[in-house]
Design an enzyme around this catalytic site. Structure first.
Site, short mmCIF file in Angstrom:
data_model
loop_
_atom_site.label_atom_id
_atom_site.label_comp_id
_atom_site.label_asym_id
_atom_site.label_seq_id
_atom_site.Cartn_x
_atom_site.Cartn_y
_atom_site.Cartn_z
N PHE A 143 -14.68 14.92 23.40
CA PHE A 143 -14.87 15.54 22.28
C PHE A 143 -15.36 14.56 21.43
CE2 PHE A 143 -12.75 15.00 18.39
CZ PHE A 143 -12.78 17.17 17.69
N ASP A 228 -20.18 6.72 20.60
CA ASP A 228 -19.65 7.30 19.87
C ASP A 228 -18.01 7.04 20.22
OD1 ASP A 228 -17.98 9.09 17.85
OD2 ASP A 228 -18.29 10.70 18.96
N LYS A 257 -13.77 8.61 10.88
CA LYS A 257 -12.72 8.09 10.40
C LYS A 257 -11.89 7.16 9.66
CE LYS A 257 -11.39 11.47 14.50
NZ LYS A 257 -11.90 11.60 14.94
C1 LIG Z 1 -12.54 13.26 15.72
C2 LIG Z 1 -13.94 12.67 16.47
C3 LIG Z 1 -14.79 13.45 16.18
C4 LIG Z 1 -15.20 14.32 14.62
O1 LIG Z 1 -15.08 13.40 14.31
P1 LIG Z 1 -14.57 14.69 12.48
O2 LIG Z 1 -14.29 14.13 11.24
O3 LIG Z 1 -13.21 15.02 12.82
O4 LIG Z 1 -15.57 15.59 12.46
C5 LIG Z 1 -16.33 13.18 17.10
N1 LIG Z 1 -15.82 11.88 17.55
C6 LIG Z 1 -15.07 11.24 17.80
C7 LIG Z 1 -14.37 10.21 19.37
C8 LIG Z 1 -13.61 11.59 17.83
O5 LIG Z 1 -12.49 11.75 18.05
#
Ligand SMILES: *Cc1c(COP(=O)(O)O)cnc(C)c1O
Length: 425
Positions: A143, A228, A257
């Site tokens: 994700f 990520d 986040k």
């Molecule tokens: C939440 C998330 C994203 C995307 O972040 P948004 O602020 O919702 O665009 C990307 N990578 C990971 C691992 C995430 O948990």
């Protein structure tokens, strides 16, 4: 839940909003640190933390004060000019993460897009891959966000169905399987983009040694390892960054986040100059990325993380949370298949033949505990890093009582036939 005022708010969202979410039926009115209150005045323990966006707790007083100070000065100028908060924020971020440069964006998905552009241009201009041929390896069950490029390399049908055509240039490997990484790569591979723990997939931990092998493979083949940590980073897993658990350093890091301190969307892509300097003026940007208000808030969020020792707290409270959840599992092993996680990031894997994760989440909400299911079978607990043992105990007691009631009800009604016989006519 269920009174007119609650129904009115829920109804308005359903009537005028796109139907792209299915929220738990709680209407949040206000929140403070780890507690949330709904419009009826009921109190909840926040065991969800807005998918890790609220790691500092709701409305942390220092971060709110930093925002208020900046709101007396200037909020948004665009990157057409310099400011007094961006430089200090980037300096702090680079120092903490151990990278030479950072590129600020707003959402996690934008920072992932930044990583993709950077990796491709690095592949074409530094590694020497023919222009337009660079490939990026991604894990199955990944994700990385919701843009059309990103969902194009998702393996989740719900995220993709009907949204093609998808961008080429991505290949899949199996998370945790180095042989499958090697099989997927070729001379045009410029990068591996991977989460250190697969969050949305259900808090899936890598097998020991996988990241060390991956690091080694990437180094030997001139492939960028892009980590990520939008959700895993900034203390969530009990280390400042999840890659520290693996004893490696990635070539690039994506944060989001919690970087916004629970107030604003702030994300960043970090790398050393050799990689980052493929960007020149005009090649990338964002109107709001790195704005003065966001930079002030994110700088304060980083300072609070250090000053309040929230990373060590995450490790300690996380151990407590996992221990308590494993005790619940021991009471109902047929219902709970697994309790796994790191730091304050825990997935409880529910046997779908025994109970639905969504149903348990909704029951918990009715009893004053906020959590969220992922993929129908996993309940995620990721409270603010400021959580206390007292609040964890209260939340797990509620969860344990719900699990026990469900487990007893199941034991009393062993077959679907008996189930049907017990339904009122
Ligand atoms: C939440 C998330 C994203 C995307 O972040 P948004 O602020 O919702 O665009 C990307 N990578 C990971 C691992 C995430 O948990």
């Amino acid at each position: 839940m269920g009174s007119d005022i609650t129904r009115d708010f829920i109804g308005k969202e359903a009537r005028f909003g796109a139907r792209n979410y299915q929220p738990v039926p709680v209407v949040v009115d206000h929140a403070r640190d780890c507690l949330v209150w709904d419009v009826e005045g009921r109190e909840y323990i926040d065991m969800m933390g807005a998918y890790s966006a609220v790691s500092h707790g709701h409305l942390h007083p220092r971060i709110v004060a930093a925002a208020q100070r900046q709101l007396q000065r200037v909020a948004v100028t665009s990157r057409a000019y310099h400011g007094t908060t961006l430089g200090p924020f980037l300096e702090k971020l680079c120092t903490m993460a151990g990278f030479e440069r950072a590129l600020p964006m707003n959402t996690g998905a934008e920072a992932v897009e930044t990583a993709i552009k950077c990796a491709r241009r690095w592949g074409h201009r530094v590694k020497g891959i023919a222009d337009g041929q660079a490939e990026i390896l991604v894990a199955r069950q990944n994700f990385h966000g919701r843009t059309s490029t990103i969902i194009g390399f998702s393996s989740e049908p719900d995220y993709r169905a009907g949204f093609g055509p998808f961008a080429p240039g991505f290949r899949h490997f199996d998370f945790g399987d180095i042989a499958s990484v090697k099989a997927a790569s070729n001379a045009n591979t410029c990068a591996v983009l991977v989460e250190p723990i697969q969050g949305e997939a259900g808090v899936v931990l890598p097998p020991p040694g996988f990241f060390a092998e991956l690091r080694d493979w990437c180094t030997r083949n001139d492939i960028l390892l892009i980590d990520d940590e939008v959700q895993a980073g900034l203390g969530r897993t009990g280390k400042l960054f999840a890659f520290e658990h693996e004893g490696i350093r990635p070539d690039a890091l994506i944060l989001g986040k919690a970087l916004g301190g629970g107030l604003l969307p702030v994300s960043a892509f970090l790398a050393d100059a050799l990689v980052m300097d493929v960007f020149n003026p005009g090649s990338h940007g964002s109107t709001f990325g790195g704005n003065a208000l966001a930079a002030a808030v994110a700088l304060e969020a980083l300072l609070v993380l250090e000053d309040e020792d929230l990373v060590a707290r995450s490790a300690e409270m996380g151990n407590h949370l996992i221990r308590r959840l494993r005790a619940v599992q021991a009471m109902a092993p047929e219902l709970i298949r697994d309790v796994r996680g790191r730091g304050l990031w825990v997935g409880v894997d529910i046997d779908p033949g025994q109970a639905s994760a969504r149903e348990l989440v909704e029951r918990m909400a009715r009893a004053g505990v906020l959590s969220k299911e992922t993929h129908e079978t996993v309940i995620r607990f990721a409270p603010p890093l400021t959580i206390t043992t007292g609040l964890i105990d209260r939340a797990v007691d509620v969860f344990g009582a719900i699990v026990q009631a469900k487990s007893r009800a199941k034991a009393a009604r062993p077959t679907p036939l008996a189930d049907a016989a017990l339904e009122p006519a």
